[in-house]
Motif scaffolding. Structure first.
Motif, PDB file in Angstrom:
ATOM      1  N   LEU A  89      35.326  64.889  80.564  1.00 10.78           N
ATOM      2  CA  LEU A  89      35.176  65.463  79.224  1.00 10.78           C
ATOM      3  C   LEU A  89      35.550  64.445  78.149  1.00 10.78           C
ATOM      4  O   LEU A  89      34.881  64.331  77.126  1.00 10.78           O
ATOM      5  N   MET A  90      36.609  63.678  78.428  1.00  2.77           N
ATOM      6  CA  MET A  90      37.006  62.643  77.465  1.00  2.77           C
ATOM      7  C   MET A  90      35.893  61.630  77.271  1.00  2.77           C
ATOM      8  O   MET A  90      35.588  61.227  76.157  1.00  2.77           O
ATOM      9  N   MET A  91      35.293  61.205  78.403  1.00  5.15           N
ATOM     10  CA  MET A  91      34.244  60.189  78.307  1.00  5.15           C
ATOM     11  C   MET A  91      33.042  60.726  77.539  1.00  5.15           C
ATOM     12  O   MET A  91      32.345  59.988  76.865  1.00  5.15           O
ATOM     13  N   LEU A  92      32.807  62.040  77.648  1.00  7.68           N
ATOM     14  CA  LEU A  92      31.667  62.611  76.944  1.00  7.68           C
ATOM     15  C   LEU A  92      31.958  62.797  75.455  1.00  7.68           C
ATOM     16  O   LEU A  92      31.116  62.516  74.618  1.00  7.68           O
ATOM     17  N   PHE A  93      33.160  63.264  75.138  1.00  9.71           N
ATOM     18  CA  PHE A  93      33.388  63.688  73.755  1.00  9.71           C
ATOM     19  C   PHE A  93      34.379  62.830  72.978  1.00  9.71           C
ATOM     20  O   PHE A  93      34.403  62.864  71.763  1.00  9.71           O
ATOM     21  N   ARG A  94      35.248  62.122  73.650  1.00 13.90           N
ATOM     22  CA  ARG A  94      36.234  61.342  72.909  1.00 13.90           C
ATOM     23  C   ARG A  94      36.628  60.122  73.725  1.00 13.90           C
ATOM     24  O   ARG A  94      37.735  60.013  74.231  1.00 13.90           O
ATOM     25  N   ARG A  95      35.676  59.208  73.813  1.00 15.34           N
ATOM     26  CA  ARG A  95      35.845  58.077  74.710  1.00 15.34           C
ATOM     27  C   ARG A  95      37.011  57.186  74.340  1.00 15.34           C
ATOM     28  O   ARG A  95      37.559  56.476  75.165  1.00 15.34           O
ATOM     29  N   MET A 141      46.491  58.245  82.322  1.00 17.42           N
ATOM     30  CA  MET A 141      47.335  58.497  81.149  1.00 17.42           C
ATOM     31  C   MET A 141      46.997  57.529  80.030  1.00 17.42           C
ATOM     32  O   MET A 141      46.901  57.920  78.859  1.00 17.42           O
ATOM     33  N   VAL A 142      46.818  56.257  80.405  1.00 14.08           N
ATOM     34  CA  VAL A 142      46.522  55.232  79.402  1.00 14.08           C
ATOM     35  C   VAL A 142      45.170  55.520  78.747  1.00 14.08           C
ATOM     36  O   VAL A 142      45.029  55.473  77.520  1.00 14.08           O
ATOM     37  N   VAL A 143      44.187  55.859  79.576  1.00 10.26           N
ATOM     38  CA  VAL A 143      42.843  56.109  79.047  1.00 10.26           C
ATOM     39  C   VAL A 143      42.831  57.379  78.203  1.00 10.26           C
ATOM     40  O   VAL A 143      42.250  57.416  77.116  1.00 10.26           O
ATOM     41  N   LEU A 144      43.480  58.420  78.703  1.00 11.01           N
ATOM     42  CA  LEU A 144      43.506  59.695  77.982  1.00 11.01           C
ATOM     43  C   LEU A 144      44.169  59.516  76.619  1.00 11.01           C
ATOM     44  O   LEU A 144      43.682  60.003  75.604  1.00 11.01           O
ATOM     45  N   TYR A 184      44.526  71.809  92.841  1.00 12.01           N
ATOM     46  CA  TYR A 184      43.317  71.340  92.151  1.00 12.01           C
ATOM     47  C   TYR A 184      43.650  70.292  91.096  1.00 12.01           C
ATOM     48  O   TYR A 184      42.853  70.039  90.214  1.00 12.01           O
ATOM     49  N   ASN A 185      44.852  69.690  91.177  1.00 13.35           N
ATOM     50  CA  ASN A 185      45.246  68.846  90.047  1.00 13.35           C
ATOM     51  C   ASN A 185      44.332  67.633  89.866  1.00 13.35           C
ATOM     52  O   ASN A 185      43.999  67.268  88.758  1.00 13.35           O
ATOM     53  N   TYR A 186      43.879  67.036  90.968  1.00 11.63           N
ATOM     54  CA  TYR A 186      42.997  65.863  90.785  1.00 11.63           C
ATOM     55  C   TYR A 186      41.635  66.283  90.286  1.00 11.63           C
ATOM     56  O   TYR A 186      40.992  65.543  89.532  1.00 11.63           O
ATOM     57  N   LEU A 187      41.197  67.487  90.660  1.00  7.26           N
ATOM     58  CA  LEU A 187      39.963  68.020  90.096  1.00  7.26           C
ATOM     59  C   LEU A 187      40.120  68.146  88.583  1.00  7.26           C
ATOM     60  O   LEU A 187      39.239  67.762  87.807  1.00  7.26           O
ATOM     61  N   MET A 188      41.286  68.643  88.184  1.00  8.58           N
ATOM     62  CA  MET A 188      41.568  68.790  86.751  1.00  8.58           C
ATOM     63  C   MET A 188      41.551  67.436  86.044  1.00  8.58           C
ATOM     64  O   MET A 188      40.947  67.287  84.989  1.00  8.58           O
ATOM     65  N   PHE A 189      42.235  66.459  86.651  1.00  6.28           N
ATOM     66  CA  PHE A 189      42.272  65.120  86.044  1.00  6.28           C
ATOM     67  C   PHE A 189      40.864  64.578  85.881  1.00  6.28           C
ATOM     68  O   PHE A 189      40.499  64.037  84.839  1.00  6.28           O
ATOM     69  N   GLY A 190      40.076  64.739  86.946  1.00  2.00           N
ATOM     70  CA  GLY A 190      38.692  64.245  86.910  1.00  2.00           C
ATOM     71  C   GLY A 190      37.927  64.918  85.790  1.00  2.00           C
ATOM     72  O   GLY A 190      37.246  64.251  84.994  1.00  2.00           O
TER      73      GLY A 190
END
Lengths: 246, 407
Positions: B368-374, B310-313, B357-363
């Protein structure tokens, strides 16, 4: 009362006696003794690995000496924590500048005054630093990490000055700077001393350091090799050969 | 160090216009009031279709749970975002807060009969202290535990700190799980401190003045949680601009340089740990009230990781960003994925179990965040600077000096 004695111009400010500093098993400083008097610029010169920066870091409390004593204004400071040493009146402009890159110039300067509570005094010292380095005034709201190396160096010196140190430690202030900036930095160091701050300067650029210093110590692989008046050492054939590129 | 020294003068206006923070604070307050009004008055008066729709996509109990996650994420943000200390065991403080509620407002210690403005059912034994006092008690206890855990731990450098906090995050819930036979080796008898795997249920309801909240007063529970969240947000924002906030920032940027400025490293890091822990404790008490008790199994490692996500997102270090990150992820976790799944399944005639699949979703979201909006959804301006406009290296800045001269 003793403060009055030691605060007098020319009185002893810092004295190091037989200091040994180790990184693990490796001795970086072996039995160094030196003194700094009120109002002086004292410089430590020597080649890479001579133990100059280690000496400054030990005075600042970042390293602990294995043996020997460091006395500042009559009180021992070896083993005292780094932030308390700042409180006693020793501020350092560290090697590699280490400004806070993501903070603005102003925020960096404010951190320099972290331990001070006198708002008016801080404001007037900030004024003084910005007069000393007009370039910082121009960039006051800029993030420090986006400035040039010379400007970052000015900020590092200014940030140390704003703590209103009795003794200012400068570690390689000319490192990586263009010659014209080196002159500017050294002129400013001389000015800082004229305004009443005692300075212990570590430099690889021995020529520039000896020009503004009163006294100098030459270190070689952790031990004292020579010491004396800066003007004498600048003429000493051994020093000229080894460090001044004569 | 008095708190008064740590906070600067209030600055809600700049050049006659509201500051960024003031606008967000008004936004938060307005949203909270709107949610309360909607669920309390508007929804019951609307037709059943709308009610069913809202209650399946965003039931009030999910909103309440999201508030608990938000409170804890804001606390973790102080440790990770403000002071830059990676903490992988934050769930420990959540658990301690929860158990504080369990101990102080339930029948757990049945041979005692203490009632301090409490709300016990008539004649119940145990300790029954007023909900608001329990919040204070949990804050004090978690702050102390933060200092206790932090004192030996914070001497470590980043990676080792992460590992040790991970350990504490495992140990403390384990203690709660096994703390039902203290003082014996046999697994029976002894002092029942935590009631073991059965946890402590039920806890007494929240009280607002003389009035007890019933199990269906989720709207009032929301109001209480929103008030706690507002308090945490306020503390975060004030600390941020004060002397302590600046010291945290300096430590995050460059620990050695910070100590050269006279910042006491240990004390400042401990303060971050303690203040962060307090938010976790408040969240823990709220959580205990929300589910009506505490169960040791609800405090596992995945909570620490989810909070960190949550903090990172949201954007490390930015209070509002972390708030958004917490609301988004906790909604997906609690209800969103389930609803998207059932809508998807009924539309396409599939029978996939989306929530599993929630942890798959989180991952996926984090990758995606790390790739496009770090820098996170709502980045702190400093982080953005670091990630988007890198500082000059020594070599580059020397080059810049030379450039300046030739020009």
């Amino acid at each position: 009362m003793s403060d009055v004695m030691t605060e007098a111009a020319g009185g002893l400010m810092l004295s190091i006696e037989d200091m040994h500093v180790y990184y693990g098993n490796i001795a970086a400083v072996k039995g160094l003794s030196l003194t700094v008097n009120h109002g002086e610029i004292v410089t430590l010169i020597g080649s890479n690995g001579a133990g100059k920066s280690t000496t400054l870091r030990t005075i600042s409390g970042l390293l602990k000496p294995k043996k020997g004593s460091i006395t500042f204004l009559g009180r021992p400071i070896n083993g005292v924590a780094g932030h308390e040493i700042v409180g006693r009146g020793i501020c350092q402009s560290p090697e590699g500048r280490r400004i806070f890159p993501r903070m603005t110039v102003e925020e960096n300067l404010d951190l320099g005054a972290f331990l001070r509570k006198d708002k008016d005094g801080i404001a007037s010292d900030k004024e003084r630093v910005l007069t000393l380095f007009p370039r910082l005034q121009e960039r006051i709201a800029q993030k420090a990490g986006t400035m040039s190396g010379g400007e970052q160096q000015m900020l590092a010196v200014g940030r140390a000055l704003i703590g209103r140190p009795k003794l200012l430690l400068l570690d390689e202030p000319s490192m990586g700077l263009a010659p014209v900036l080196v002159d500017l930095i050294f002129d400013t160091i001389a000015t800082i001393r004229e305004q009443g701050t005692t300075i212990l300067l570590v430099e690889q650029n021995a020529l520039a350091a000896l020009r503004i210093a009163d006294r100098a110590y030459v270190l070689e692989s952790g031990s004292l090799k020579l010491s004396g008046k800066a003007s004498d050492l600048a003429k000493d054939p051994e020093v000229v050969n080894a460090y001044l590129g004569g | 160090m008095a708190t008064a020294e740590l906070v600067g003068p209030p600055e809600t206006r700049e050049h006659g216009r509201l500051t960024h923070n003031a606008r967000w604070a008004i936004g938060f307050g307005t949203a909270a009031v709107l949610i309360f009004v909607t669920y309390h008055w508007v929804l019951p008066s609307l037709n059943a279709n709308i009610n069913t729709f809202v209650n399946s996509w965003l039931p009030l109990s999910v909103v309440d749970e999201c508030m608990v996650w938000m409170i804890c994420a804001l606390g973790l943000n102080i440790v990770v975002g403000f002071a830059g200390l990676l903490d992988l065991g934050y769930v420990a403080f959540w658990a301690i807060g929860g158990y504080t509620a369990g101990w102080l407002i339930s029948g757990q210690f049945y041979n005692l009969k203490i009632d301090i403005f409490g709300s016990p059912a008539a004649g119940t034994p145990g300790i029954h202290i007023n909900f608001w006092l329990v919040l204070v008690a949990a804050a004090i206890l978690t702050a102390l535990m933060g200092i206790l855990i932090g004192a030996p731990t914070l001497r470590l450098k980043s990676d080792y700190l992460a590992l040790v906090t991970l350990g504490f995050g495992e140990i403390i819930p384990q203690f709660f799980k096994n703390g039902d036979h203290l003082g014996t080796l046999s697994g029976s008898g002894g002092f029942d401190f935590t009631h073991g795997e059965r946890g402590i249920t039920p806890v007494d309801p929240i009280t607002i003045g003389p009035w007890k909240l019933g199990p269906f007063d989720l709207d009032w529970q929301f109001a209480v949680f929103a008030a706690i969240a507002a308090f945490v947000i306020f503390v975060c924002l004030r600390l941020r601009v004060g002397r302590l906030g600046r010291a945290w920032l300096a430590i995050r940027e460059d620990e050695l340089a910070a100590s050269m400025m006279g910042v006491p490293l240990m004390r400042t890091k401990l303060a971050a740990y303690a203040v962060g822990a307090v938010a976790g404790g408040l969240g823990g008490v709220a959580f205990a009230e929300h589910v009506g008790g505490v169960l040791p199994d609800s405090f596992d490692f995945s909570i620490s990781i989810t909070l960190l996500a949550m903090v990172v997102l949201g954007g490390m270090g930015n209070v509002w960003g972390v708030m958004i990150g917490a609301l988004v992820l906790s909604w997906i976790n609690a209800n969103g994925l389930k609803q998207v799944g059932s809508t998807f399944n009924s539309t396409f005639g599939t029978s996939w179990d989306f929530p599993s699949y929630n942890y798959l979703m989180f991952g996926l979201i984090l990758v995606l965040m790390m790739l496009f909006r770090r820098e996170g959804l709502l980045p702190e301006s400093r982080t953005k600077l670091l990630l988007r406009e890198p500082s000059r290296t020594d070599v580059e800045s020397v080059g810049a000096d030379l450039e300046g001269e030739s020009a």
